[in-house]
Write a protein that holds these residues in place. Structure first.
Motif, PDB file in Angstrom:
ATOM      1  N   UNK A 157     -27.261 -58.859   3.910  1.00 34.36           N
ATOM      2  CA  UNK A 157     -28.401 -58.860   5.056  1.00 34.36           C
ATOM      3  C   UNK A 157     -28.877 -57.885   5.685  1.00 34.36           C
ATOM      4  N   UNK A 158     -29.888 -57.945   7.006  1.00 32.30           N
ATOM      5  CA  UNK A 158     -29.756 -57.283   7.889  1.00 32.30           C
ATOM      6  C   UNK A 158     -31.044 -55.490   7.442  1.00 32.30           C
ATOM      7  N   UNK A 159     -29.969 -54.820   7.925  1.00 38.42           N
ATOM      8  CA  UNK A 159     -31.290 -53.356   7.978  1.00 38.42           C
ATOM      9  C   UNK A 159     -30.406 -52.833   8.794  1.00 38.42           C
ATOM     10  N   UNK A 160     -30.280 -51.519   8.383  1.00 35.31           N
ATOM     11  CA  UNK A 160     -29.411 -50.036   8.774  1.00 35.31           C
ATOM     12  C   UNK A 160     -30.349 -48.977   8.763  1.00 35.31           C
ATOM     13  N   UNK A 161     -30.368 -48.147  10.238  1.00 33.04           N
ATOM     14  CA  UNK A 161     -30.762 -46.595  10.196  1.00 33.04           C
ATOM     15  C   UNK A 161     -29.961 -45.808   9.327  1.00 33.04           C
ATOM     16  N   UNK A 162     -30.875 -44.829   8.923  1.00 34.95           N
ATOM     17  CA  UNK A 162     -30.133 -44.271   8.005  1.00 34.95           C
ATOM     18  C   UNK A 162     -30.615 -42.768   8.890  1.00 34.95           C
ATOM     19  N   UNK A 163     -29.122 -41.609   9.366  1.00 36.55           N
ATOM     20  CA  UNK A 163     -30.259 -40.828  10.214  1.00 36.55           C
ATOM     21  C   UNK A 163     -29.521 -39.557   9.604  1.00 36.55           C
ATOM     22  N   UNK A 164     -29.827 -38.119  10.004  1.00 28.85           N
ATOM     23  CA  UNK A 164     -28.974 -36.836   9.692  1.00 28.85           C
ATOM     24  C   UNK A 164     -28.906 -36.015  11.045  1.00 28.85           C
ATOM     25  N   UNK A 165     -27.926 -35.542  11.222  1.00 33.51           N
ATOM     26  CA  UNK A 165     -27.399 -35.118  12.276  1.00 33.51           C
ATOM     27  C   UNK A 165     -27.097 -33.405  11.267  1.00 33.51           C
ATOM     28  N   UNK A 166     -27.820 -32.578  12.817  1.00 33.23           N
ATOM     29  CA  UNK A 166     -28.669 -31.683  12.415  1.00 33.23           C
ATOM     30  C   UNK A 166     -26.765 -30.502  13.518  1.00 33.23           C
ATOM     31  N   UNK A 167     -26.011 -29.485  12.185  1.00 31.19           N
ATOM     32  CA  UNK A 167     -24.764 -29.434  13.485  1.00 31.19           C
ATOM     33  C   UNK A 167     -25.277 -29.104  14.578  1.00 31.19           C
ATOM     34  N   UNK A 168     -26.365 -28.568  15.241  1.00 32.72           N
ATOM     35  CA  UNK A 168     -26.572 -28.592  17.118  1.00 32.72           C
ATOM     36  C   UNK A 168     -26.517 -29.968  17.190  1.00 32.72           C
ATOM     37  N   UNK A 169     -26.498 -30.861  16.304  1.00 26.29           N
ATOM     38  CA  UNK A 169     -26.219 -32.260  16.972  1.00 26.29           C
ATOM     39  C   UNK A 169     -27.183 -32.507  17.542  1.00 26.29           C
ATOM     40  N   UNK A 170     -28.585 -32.689  17.474  1.00 23.19           N
ATOM     41  CA  UNK A 170     -30.213 -32.992  16.954  1.00 23.19           C
ATOM     42  C   UNK A 170     -29.451 -34.258  16.254  1.00 23.19           C
ATOM     43  N   UNK A 171     -30.853 -34.558  16.183  1.00 26.74           N
ATOM     44  CA  UNK A 171     -30.318 -36.368  15.208  1.00 26.74           C
ATOM     45  C   UNK A 171     -31.458 -36.708  14.335  1.00 26.74           C
ATOM     46  N   UNK A 172     -32.248 -37.082  13.666  1.00 32.72           N
ATOM     47  CA  UNK A 172     -33.235 -37.900  12.940  1.00 32.72           C
ATOM     48  C   UNK A 172     -33.344 -39.084  12.392  1.00 32.72           C
ATOM     49  N   UNK A 173     -33.756 -39.504  12.705  1.00 31.16           N
ATOM     50  CA  UNK A 173     -34.284 -41.200  11.768  1.00 31.16           C
ATOM     51  C   UNK A 173     -35.381 -40.755  10.612  1.00 31.16           C
ATOM     52  N   UNK A 174     -34.236 -40.748   9.438  1.00 30.59           N
ATOM     53  CA  UNK A 174     -34.593 -40.599   8.615  1.00 30.59           C
ATOM     54  C   UNK A 174     -35.387 -41.785   7.309  1.00 30.59           C
ATOM     55  N   UNK A 175     -34.932 -42.787   7.667  1.00 26.62           N
ATOM     56  CA  UNK A 175     -34.798 -44.599   6.700  1.00 26.62           C
ATOM     57  C   UNK A 175     -34.333 -45.342   7.402  1.00 26.62           C
ATOM     58  N   UNK A 176     -35.042 -46.157   6.951  1.00 29.93           N
ATOM     59  CA  UNK A 176     -34.179 -47.773   7.217  1.00 29.93           C
ATOM     60  C   UNK A 176     -34.012 -47.720   6.015  1.00 29.93           C
ATOM     61  N   UNK A 177     -33.403 -49.133   5.831  1.00 28.01           N
ATOM     62  CA  UNK A 177     -32.455 -49.553   4.725  1.00 28.01           C
ATOM     63  C   UNK A 177     -32.366 -51.377   4.124  1.00 28.01           C
ATOM     64  N   UNK A 178     -33.063 -51.940   3.330  1.00 25.76           N
ATOM     65  CA  UNK A 178     -32.744 -52.716   3.985  1.00 25.76           C
ATOM     66  C   UNK A 178     -32.356 -53.674   3.123  1.00 25.76           C
ATOM     67  N   UNK A 179     -31.419 -54.894   2.814  1.00 25.01           N
ATOM     68  CA  UNK A 179     -31.168 -56.091   1.448  1.00 25.01           C
ATOM     69  C   UNK A 179     -32.008 -56.627   0.472  1.00 25.01           C
ATOM     70  N   UNK A 180     -31.526 -56.062  -0.694  1.00 25.60           N
ATOM     71  CA  UNK A 180     -30.023 -56.093  -0.776  1.00 25.60           C
ATOM     72  C   UNK A 180     -30.396 -54.412  -1.791  1.00 25.60           C
ATOM     73  N   UNK A 181     -30.477 -53.421  -1.172  1.00 27.95           N
ATOM     74  CA  UNK A 181     -30.773 -52.217  -1.618  1.00 27.95           C
ATOM     75  C   UNK A 181     -28.695 -52.069  -1.696  1.00 27.95           C
ATOM     76  N   UNK A 182     -28.595 -51.016  -1.819  1.00 24.79           N
ATOM     77  CA  UNK A 182     -27.466 -49.908  -2.244  1.00 24.79           C
ATOM     78  C   UNK A 182     -27.389 -48.989  -1.290  1.00 24.79           C
ATOM     79  N   UNK A 183     -26.099 -49.010  -0.704  1.00 17.98           N
ATOM     80  CA  UNK A 183     -25.991 -48.083   0.291  1.00 17.98           C
ATOM     81  C   UNK A 183     -25.213 -46.976   0.019  1.00 17.98           C
TER      82      UNK A 183
END
Length: 172
Positions: free
Chosen positions: A1-27
């Motif tokens: 249950x719950x929601x997870x934030x999926x992010x991509x971190x670039x080499x220079x440390x910048x981060x981009x939120x790229x998606x939300x994962x919801x139950x009951x999906x496989x992560x």
């Protein structure tokens, strides 16, 4: 249950939120030892951890599980393509409406009056990051949807969707 934030971190440390994962999906990622994404709980989360080799064995032995994972992968691909359109072509209000519609579709339930009440799993800063907008723009567009009677806002993260069809229309 719950929601997870999926992010991509670039080499220079910048981060981009790229998606939300919801139950009951496989992560996670089958058939690979690493994922290019970072995962962070957006809400209280309860997970069932299955070692990758065990899950790969289960997938190999179960046509039903294989079918379910293929369906999820195709849904994820469709959502990613739709998100490309959202970020590349939609106006600010269409972007905000799109993310509210995404969350409502995955988390919302209707009350006796047909309203959908959501406790947003992400704040406006994360929403702005996810949508490629500023926090101020997200706030203005939420206010616009509120003035139009499509939503109401209770506190910082509680949103009531009064007209899901109008929200869908506003999402482009």
């Amino acid at each position: 249950r719950g929601t997870v934030k999926l992010s991509r971190v670039l080499r220079d440390g910048r981060q981009q939120l790229v998606g939300l994962q919801f139950a009951p999906d496989l992560m996670g990622r089958l058939f690979s030892s690493e994922s290019p994404l970072s995962a962070e709980a957006a809400t209280e989360v309860e997970l069932c951890r299955i070692p990758r080799d065990v899950l790969e064995g289960l997938v190999a032995d179960s046509e039903g599980l294989k079918q379910r994972l293929l369906e999820q992968a195709l849904q994820d691909l469709d959502e990613a393509r739709e998100w490309m359109v959202t970020l590349g072509r939609k106006s600010a209000v269409e972007r905000v409406a799109s993310v509210l519609l995404l969350i409502a579709t995955r988390m919302g339930g209707r009350d006796a009056h047909g309203n959908i009440t959501l406790d947003l799993p992400i704040g406006r800063a994360d929403m702005a990051d996810f949508l490629g907008l500023t926090i101020e723009t997200v706030s203005r567009q939420m206010s616009r949807l509120r003035r139009e009677g499509v939503i109401s806002v209770q506190g910082h993260r509680c949103v009531v969707i009064h007209d899901i069809e109008a929200l869908g229309a506003r999402s482009g």
